[in-house]
Design a protein around this motif. Structure first.
Motif, PDB file in Angstrom:
ATOM      1  N   TYR A  90       0.590  -1.453   0.173  1.00 50.50           N
ATOM      2  CA  TYR A  90       0.545  -0.058  -0.076  1.00 50.50           C
ATOM      3  C   TYR A  90       0.654   1.559  -0.113  1.00 50.50           C
ATOM      4  O   TYR A  90       0.590   2.181  -0.755  1.00 50.50           O
ATOM      5  CB  TYR A  90      -0.941  -0.264   1.289  1.00 50.50           C
ATOM      6  CG  TYR A  90      -2.004   1.733   1.899  1.00 50.50           C
ATOM      7  CD1 TYR A  90      -2.598   1.271   0.873  1.00 50.50           C
ATOM      8  CD2 TYR A  90      -1.175   2.372   2.265  1.00 50.50           C
ATOM      9  CE1 TYR A  90      -4.095   2.546   0.703  1.00 50.50           C
ATOM     10  CE2 TYR A  90      -1.826   3.812   2.089  1.00 50.50           C
ATOM     11  CZ  TYR A  90      -3.323   3.675   1.858  1.00 50.50           C
ATOM     12  OH  TYR A  90      -4.185   5.059   1.623  1.00 50.50           O
TER      13      TYR A  90
ATOM     14  N   ARG B  10      -9.037   4.218  -4.456  1.00 50.59           N
ATOM     15  CA  ARG B  10      -8.745   4.369  -2.829  1.00 50.59           C
ATOM     16  C   ARG B  10      -9.986   4.421  -1.995  1.00 50.59           C
ATOM     17  O   ARG B  10      -9.700   4.682  -0.867  1.00 50.59           O
ATOM     18  CB  ARG B  10      -7.304   5.053  -2.569  1.00 50.59           C
ATOM     19  CG  ARG B  10      -6.512   4.826  -2.577  1.00 50.59           C
ATOM     20  CD  ARG B  10      -5.374   4.240  -2.257  1.00 50.59           C
ATOM     21  NE  ARG B  10      -4.012   3.627  -2.214  1.00 50.59           N
ATOM     22  CZ  ARG B  10      -3.107   3.836  -1.962  1.00 50.59           C
ATOM     23  NH1 ARG B  10      -2.549   4.888  -1.021  1.00 50.59           N
ATOM     24  NH2 ARG B  10      -1.991   2.714  -2.151  1.00 50.59           N
ATOM     25  N   TYR B  11     -10.896   5.790  -2.543  1.00 47.93           N
ATOM     26  CA  TYR B  11     -12.046   5.681  -2.426  1.00 47.93           C
ATOM     27  C   TYR B  11     -12.724   4.608  -1.476  1.00 47.93           C
ATOM     28  O   TYR B  11     -14.021   4.552  -0.788  1.00 47.93           O
ATOM     29  CB  TYR B  11     -12.292   6.908  -2.721  1.00 47.93           C
ATOM     30  CG  TYR B  11     -12.460   8.050  -2.775  1.00 47.93           C
ATOM     31  CD1 TYR B  11     -12.954   8.771  -1.177  1.00 47.93           C
ATOM     32  CD2 TYR B  11     -11.219   8.875  -3.118  1.00 47.93           C
ATOM     33  CE1 TYR B  11     -12.393   9.848  -0.949  1.00 47.93           C
ATOM     34  CE2 TYR B  11     -10.503   9.611  -2.541  1.00 47.93           C
ATOM     35  CZ  TYR B  11     -11.433  10.829  -1.869  1.00 47.93           C
ATOM     36  OH  TYR B  11     -10.622  12.201  -1.323  1.00 47.93           O
TER      37      TYR B  11
ATOM     38  N   LYS C 153      -6.338   3.601   8.643  1.00 49.88           N
ATOM     39  CA  LYS C 153      -7.377   2.753   8.806  1.00 49.88           C
ATOM     40  C   LYS C 153      -7.396   1.329   8.909  1.00 49.88           C
ATOM     41  O   LYS C 153      -6.939   0.188   9.645  1.00 49.88           O
ATOM     42  CB  LYS C 153      -9.708   2.430   7.944  1.00 49.88           C
ATOM     43  CG  LYS C 153      -9.725   1.833   8.151  1.00 49.88           C
ATOM     44  CD  LYS C 153     -10.377   1.650   9.507  1.00 49.88           C
ATOM     45  CE  LYS C 153     -11.602   0.940  10.366  1.00 49.88           C
ATOM     46  NZ  LYS C 153     -12.101   1.111  11.088  1.00 49.88           N
TER      47      LYS C 153
ATOM     48  N   SER D 255      -5.575   8.744   0.998  1.00 50.27           N
ATOM     49  CA  SER D 255      -4.822   8.005   1.006  1.00 50.27           C
ATOM     50  C   SER D 255      -4.016   7.615   2.468  1.00 50.27           C
ATOM     51  O   SER D 255      -3.735   6.313   2.941  1.00 50.27           O
ATOM     52  CB  SER D 255      -3.398   7.983   0.205  1.00 50.27           C
ATOM     53  OG  SER D 255      -3.440   7.400  -1.260  1.00 50.27           O
TER      54      SER D 255
ATOM     55  N   VAL E 205      -6.741   5.858   4.860  1.00 49.91           N
ATOM     56  CA  VAL E 205      -6.751   4.313   4.606  1.00 49.91           C
ATOM     57  C   VAL E 205      -5.838   3.668   5.052  1.00 49.91           C
ATOM     58  O   VAL E 205      -6.137   2.502   6.017  1.00 49.91           O
ATOM     59  CB  VAL E 205      -6.841   3.966   2.831  1.00 49.91           C
ATOM     60  CG1 VAL E 205      -7.435   2.777   2.672  1.00 49.91           C
ATOM     61  CG2 VAL E 205      -8.563   4.469   2.812  1.00 49.91           C
TER      62      VAL E 205
ATOM     63  N   ALA F 211     -11.753   2.630   0.928  1.00 48.06           N
ATOM     64  CA  ALA F 211     -11.963   3.796   2.431  1.00 48.06           C
ATOM     65  C   ALA F 211     -13.751   3.160   2.920  1.00 48.06           C
ATOM     66  O   ALA F 211     -13.690   2.907   3.886  1.00 48.06           O
ATOM     67  CB  ALA F 211     -11.770   4.760   1.700  1.00 48.06           C
TER      68      ALA F 211
END
Length: 173
Positions: A15, A56-57, A107, A101, A104, A60
């Motif tokens: 990532y 990426r969204y 998270k 980014s 995420v 998320a």
């Protein structure tokens, strides 16, 4: 930042490398070239970069974050390129990439194994892929690999140098 989530120890470095690679993939590409297609058959670099941001969204959302891609209508579910659409600039996409980014990334460091095991139906019907959040994280990384490869090829076709693997130590996500 150390993670205690052993199931993601292989994913987090990939990532972070992808976060770095976004900048390298679009480096020095001018906005005119970013919209070029080859023989009207390929996607353009803006479409590819927009799909990276949308991925990426999407990740998320899978992980429970509420942020939405402002360009979702152009890219959701890897929507086909629309030659009549007005796409955002690479500069705008880069800003969105670096907005979502780090959230995420945070998270990924705090999600529990229990949360990763939660069902996440994606409708592909692949018997050997359990439909859960952990596998969605892996699928996102795979999608990003694919898109970076496409951008790398387009760089060469458009007579740009190959994509570099330089690391910007100030990007810590």
């Amino acid at each position: 930042m150390e993670t205690t989530v052993s199931r993601l120890q292989l994913i987090i470095p990939a990532y972070r490398m992808h976060t770095q690679q976004f900048n390298n993939a679009i480096a020095d590409i001018n906005e005119t070239d970013a919209l070029k297609r080859i023989e009207g058959r390929t996607n353009h670099i803006v479409w590819m970069a927009g799909n990276l941001v949308n991925c990426r969204y999407w990740l998320a959302s899978v992980l429970g974050l509420a942020d939405k891609d402002p360009n979702e209508q152009l890219f959701k579910d890897a929507k086909a390129l629309d030659p009549a659409a007005t796409y955002p600039t690479l500069t705008a996409l880069k800003a969105e990439w670096h907005k979502i980014s780090p959230m995420v990334f945070q998270k990924l460091h705090t999600i529990t194994d229990e949360e990763l095991n939660e069902a996440y139906p994606f409708g592909m019907g692949v018997g050997f892929v359990e439909e859960n959040k952990l596998n969605m994280v892996g699928m996102c990384i795979g999608r990003e690999d694919y898109l970076f490869g496409q951008i790398g090829l387009m760089r060469r076709i458009l007579d740009y140098p190959g994509m570099k693997y330089d690391i910007d130590e100030s990007i810590n996500y």
